[in-house]
Write a protein that holds these residues in place. Sequence first.
Motif, short mmCIF file in Angstrom:
data_model
loop_
_atom_site.label_atom_id
_atom_site.label_comp_id
_atom_site.label_asym_id
_atom_site.label_seq_id
_atom_site.Cartn_x
_atom_site.Cartn_y
_atom_site.Cartn_z
N GLY A 1 0.38 -0.92 -0.06
CA GLY A 1 -0.08 0.27 0.47
C GLY A 1 0.70 1.31 -0.21
O GLY A 1 0.97 2.32 -1.03
N GLU B 1 9.03 5.05 7.40
CA GLU B 1 8.53 3.32 7.07
C GLU B 1 9.64 2.97 8.25
O GLU B 1 10.99 3.71 8.41
CB GLU B 1 9.09 2.51 6.14
N LYS B 2 9.07 1.78 9.44
CA LYS B 2 9.50 1.48 10.80
C LYS B 2 10.46 0.24 10.55
O LYS B 2 11.63 0.38 11.32
CB LYS B 2 8.30 0.69 10.98
N GLY C 1 10.11 -3.18 7.26
CA GLY C 1 10.82 -2.90 6.51
C GLY C 1 10.94 -1.85 5.28
O GLY C 1 10.08 -3.14 4.60
N GLY D 1 8.09 -3.69 3.05
CA GLY D 1 6.40 -4.96 3.40
C GLY D 1 7.43 -5.58 3.38
O GLY D 1 8.20 -6.40 3.57
N SER D 2 5.79 -5.93 3.73
CA SER D 2 5.31 -7.86 2.91
C SER D 2 5.69 -8.47 1.51
O SER D 2 5.96 -8.73 1.66
CB SER D 2 4.07 -8.25 3.48
N THR E 1 5.12 -13.91 -1.99
CA THR E 1 6.01 -15.09 -2.96
C THR E 1 5.87 -14.96 -4.24
O THR E 1 6.31 -14.77 -5.30
CB THR E 1 5.35 -16.11 -2.73
N GLY E 2 5.10 -13.45 -4.56
CA GLY E 2 4.71 -12.84 -6.08
C GLY E 2 3.47 -13.16 -7.06
O GLY E 2 3.67 -12.99 -7.95
N THR E 3 2.67 -13.76 -6.19
CA THR E 3 1.72 -14.91 -7.97
C THR E 3 0.90 -13.43 -6.88
O THR E 3 0.30 -12.47 -6.09
CB THR E 3 0.79 -15.29 -6.58
N ALA F 1 6.33 5.44 13.17
CA ALA F 1 5.16 6.38 13.41
C ALA F 1 4.14 5.86 14.46
O ALA F 1 3.53 5.18 15.02
CB ALA F 1 4.52 6.85 12.49
N ALA G 1 -4.20 -3.57 3.14
CA ALA G 1 -4.78 -4.43 3.00
C ALA G 1 -6.08 -4.33 4.37
O ALA G 1 -6.40 -4.55 4.43
CB ALA G 1 -4.39 -5.56 3.27
N TYR H 1 -2.24 -9.06 -2.86
CA TYR H 1 -1.25 -8.30 -3.15
C TYR H 1 -1.61 -6.95 -4.42
O TYR H 1 -1.98 -6.00 -4.68
CB TYR H 1 0.26 -7.72 -3.04
C1 LIG Z 1 5.16 -15.18 3.59
C2 LIG Z 1 4.09 -14.27 2.52
C3 LIG Z 1 4.16 -14.14 1.23
C4 LIG Z 1 2.58 -13.72 0.61
N1 LIG Z 1 2.53 -14.16 -0.33
C5 LIG Z 1 2.21 -13.63 -1.68
C6 LIG Z 1 1.24 -13.93 -2.52
O1 LIG Z 1 2.48 -14.64 -3.13
N2 LIG Z 1 0.52 -13.07 -3.43
C7 LIG Z 1 0.14 -11.89 -2.83
O2 LIG Z 1 -0.80 -11.42 -3.67
N3 LIG Z 1 0.35 -11.89 -0.93
C8 LIG Z 1 1.16 -12.16 -1.25
N4 LIG Z 1 1.32 -12.29 0.52
C9 LIG Z 1 0.27 -10.34 1.05
C10 LIG Z 1 0.95 -9.36 0.81
O3 LIG Z 1 2.39 -9.30 0.51
C11 LIG Z 1 0.37 -8.73 1.29
O4 LIG Z 1 -0.95 -8.67 1.11
C12 LIG Z 1 0.33 -7.07 0.95
O5 LIG Z 1 2.01 -6.99 1.77
C13 LIG Z 1 -0.35 -6.31 2.04
O6 LIG Z 1 0.32 -4.57 1.94
P1 LIG Z 1 -0.23 -3.41 3.07
O7 LIG Z 1 0.17 -2.21 2.72
O8 LIG Z 1 -1.22 -3.65 3.26
O9 LIG Z 1 1.17 -4.51 4.02
P2 LIG Z 1 2.96 -4.40 4.54
O10 LIG Z 1 3.37 -4.71 2.88
O11 LIG Z 1 3.05 -5.05 5.73
O12 LIG Z 1 3.47 -3.10 3.97
C14 LIG Z 1 3.16 -2.67 5.48
C15 LIG Z 1 4.34 -1.40 5.96
O13 LIG Z 1 4.41 -0.68 7.12
C16 LIG Z 1 5.23 -1.38 8.03
N5 LIG Z 1 4.68 0.27 9.20
C17 LIG Z 1 4.18 -0.72 10.62
N6 LIG Z 1 3.73 0.09 11.59
C18 LIG Z 1 4.36 1.28 11.26
C19 LIG Z 1 4.84 2.35 11.82
N7 LIG Z 1 4.09 2.46 12.80
N8 LIG Z 1 4.95 2.97 11.47
C20 LIG Z 1 5.78 3.49 9.93
N9 LIG Z 1 5.81 2.00 9.47
C21 LIG Z 1 4.99 1.12 9.84
C22 LIG Z 1 5.90 -1.91 8.10
O14 LIG Z 1 6.79 -2.40 8.71
C23 LIG Z 1 5.54 -2.13 6.66
O15 LIG Z 1 7.14 -1.97 5.88
C24 LIG Z 1 2.13 -12.77 1.00
C25 LIG Z 1 2.81 -12.15 2.84
C26 LIG Z 1 3.64 -12.66 3.35
C27 LIG Z 1 3.83 -12.44 4.23
#
Ligand SMILES: Cc1cc2nc3c(=O)[nH]c(=O)nc-3n(C[C@H](O)[C@H](O)[C@H](O)COP(=O)(O)OP(=O)(O)OC[C@H]3O[C@@H](n4cnc5c(N)ncnc54)[C@H](O)[C@@H]3O)c2cc1C
Length: 509
Positions: A17, A39-40, A81, A84-85, A90-92, A202, A471, A483
Amino acid sequence: MSRTIHTDVLVLGSGAGGGTVAQTLAPLVASGKRVLLVEKGGRVDHGRLSGREVECAALFYAGGGARPSADHTVSMAYAEGLGGSTQVYTGTSLPPPERIISGWRVPGLAHADLAARARRFAAQNGADFIPRDRINDNNRLFKEGCEALGWKAEQFPINVRGCKGSSLCNLGCPNNAKQGTRQVQIPEAQRQGVEVVTRAEAWTIKADGGGAEVEVRVDGAPHADGSEGEWLPGRYTVKAHSVVVACGAVNSPALLLRSGLGAELPALGRWWTCHPAHILAGLHPHPITNFVGHPKSYVWQERVEAERYFLEACMYFPFTTAKNLTGFGEAHERLMRAYDRLQMILVLACDEALPEQRIDIDRQGRPVIRYALTAKTLEAMVRATRAAARIFFAAGAEAVHAPSARPTLIERSEGADLEARIALRHFRPGSVSVSAAHLMGGCRMGVDSAASVTDGRGRVHRHPWLFVADASLFPSALEINPYLTVMALADRVGEAVAEREGASLPVGA
Ligand SMILES: Cc1cc2nc3c(=O)[nH]c(=O)nc-3n(C[C@H](O)[C@H](O)[C@H](O)COP(=O)(O)OP(=O)(O)OC[C@H]3O[C@@H](n4cnc5c(N)ncnc54)[C@H](O)[C@@H]3O)c2cc1C
Ligand code: SF4
């Protein structure tokens, strides 16, 4: 001493996101706006990854990859990091499903619009099918098993460039082949002038004039990978005209709860879902290629709507496998010693969004995941386990390890009796290793503040300066890998932020 920093837009989090919204907003910099991403976590140098399981998990994952629910029955996997995730996914790369998006009934959110955006991000990330001759036996057997049963396995598009098939995707790609926000969207945002600060958390957000004041904490403690943050340790006050919260489905609701928004937004943190999952293993009579090659090429989702589960080919590392196989002693050892003969399938349940499934905070303000496996979810997992066992046997497995069977190892000769062998009564939450990596909800989109947190563009109700772009926006489980849908939603939020900033973005920026 607290330092004060001023910016027009502050983006919190850099995952699917946050990284995407930073890229969408990057053209604002050319028109004189300041866009800052905080970023945390740190910047892990993927080129230096060892591939060692426990070491890499500690570098990327919150809680080493097993952040437990409050009742300790499910462990949640999400990364912290830069990227993020998306660093460990896995990148599907699957598009938003029409049935779910339309079923959300979020005003202004049309499936066609979301799908078009997802296609753009799939192309940006190089999502494509892996050539058949590079698909390993573990994946091939999944497909062949489905075909033998008359079921249709679909091939996943995977977002890799120059994949070397090291199978380490969930430990961060040491070849930088897997494409996520760290590789694609954030570098592009930075090229256009977005500033990125890592290792800065944050902590709280509060209204300040027409915008907000955000407390950011930089602790400066050494990070396992040796990376250093851009800001000196200390507390910072960041004053921003618009704030975009994209800290993921655990940390975004927690941040808003910590900031005192829970009283006026009763839906905050609630209706949380995660596709609870567990691993099944089929034992083949001879070695197969399983831990080399890209780990995930096929999904079977024909029964997702009626039976509330889907199955994916998967392969996990030895420690994770050992931890996830139910039981111990001789049966466990038999499987672990035969690691090169194991075929694996991931069972994922489509859990219901319920108000009592929620993110809460403890006295220190840290997230607490109040999530429980419901009877419906457990029943779906049992049905999924029977289906997976059929695939293993149809693919030639001599035995199948199923956590909801007693004993857990089902021999081929018992294959006709799966209904009796795999049963709900054996699935005791807490005794089966269940984990989740698709964390969703907690800041759900909707119509008003009684039952939702934001509108269909991620604008937090009654706070025109505050947005959510991750998400946590999902009103219910997506029922497929999420993702690309997160990126598509974040892109829409970026446009709403630009509108507030009085800027127009180039079409399809
Ligand atoms: C092992 C694994 C495999 C996956 N495989 C797939 C796949 O193959 N295909 C797919 O579609 N999805 C997959 N996913 C899911 C996908 O990665 C997530 O749905 C997506 O990354 C979520 O995005 P997000 O922005 O909500 O959160 P994230 O990508 O988790 O990012 C959140 C970020 O916010 C940061 N943060 C948290 N708190 C703070 C704060 N207070 N201040 C500043 N920064 C902060 C975190 O450090 C992190 O970097 C997988 C997830 C995992 C863990
Ligand atoms: S399989 Fe490909 S994408 Fe996954 S870690 Fe290895 S090189 Fe990277």
